[in-house]
Write an enzyme that holds these catalytic residues in place. Sequence first.
Site, mmCIF file in Angstrom:
data_model
loop_
_atom_site.group_PDB
_atom_site.id
_atom_site.type_symbol
_atom_site.label_atom_id
_atom_site.label_comp_id
_atom_site.label_asym_id
_atom_site.label_seq_id
_atom_site.Cartn_x
_atom_site.Cartn_y
_atom_site.Cartn_z
ATOM 1 N N CYS A 54 0.830 -1.205 0.000
ATOM 2 C CA CYS A 54 0.000 0.000 0.000
ATOM 3 C C CYS A 54 0.866 1.257 0.000
ATOM 4 O O CYS A 54 1.839 1.350 0.746
ATOM 5 C CB CYS A 54 -0.893 0.030 1.236
ATOM 6 S SG CYS A 54 -2.202 -1.193 1.211
ATOM 7 N N SER A 55 0.515 2.192 -0.846
ATOM 8 C CA SER A 55 1.170 3.502 -0.922
ATOM 9 C C SER A 55 2.680 3.420 -1.110
ATOM 10 O O SER A 55 3.403 4.344 -0.751
ATOM 11 C CB SER A 55 0.844 4.335 0.321
ATOM 12 O OG SER A 55 -0.549 4.482 0.469
#
Length: 141
Positions: A54-55
């Site tokens: 994520c991210s």
Amino acid sequence: NGIVGKIPTKDQFKSALEDNDLFIYCGHGSGQEYLGWDDIQQLDCRAVSLLMGCSSGKLQVHGYLEAYGMVLYYLLAGCPAVVANLWEVTDKDIDLFLEQLLKEWVTESSGESLASCVSQSRSSCNLEYLIGAAPVIYGLP
């Protein structure tokens, strides 16, 4: 030639980036908890890196300074290209994306560019316009 189901050591993480043509990270974020930005930027990386956390490709901006983020340190280390996610993703959808990307890009008969394969793999996600849109390429695909 990979590590599955256990925490990699710093040396294993470094070796994976320096001694291989392809590095795939599936976990939280960009792997910063295993190898920090200060260590990564000092490597002589040769691996195209797929950071599926994520991210993992999100850049931070503070004031008038240039944006920064872990993905830029992978590029500073010499990674020719990095595929990373701009925002939070669901594990099942990003796994579908990665599976399709590897099928399309790594097969010798493909001949497709990394950029083309990333674009085509977006549709494999159940949430094509949310999770499928998160992966981007930094560097020269």
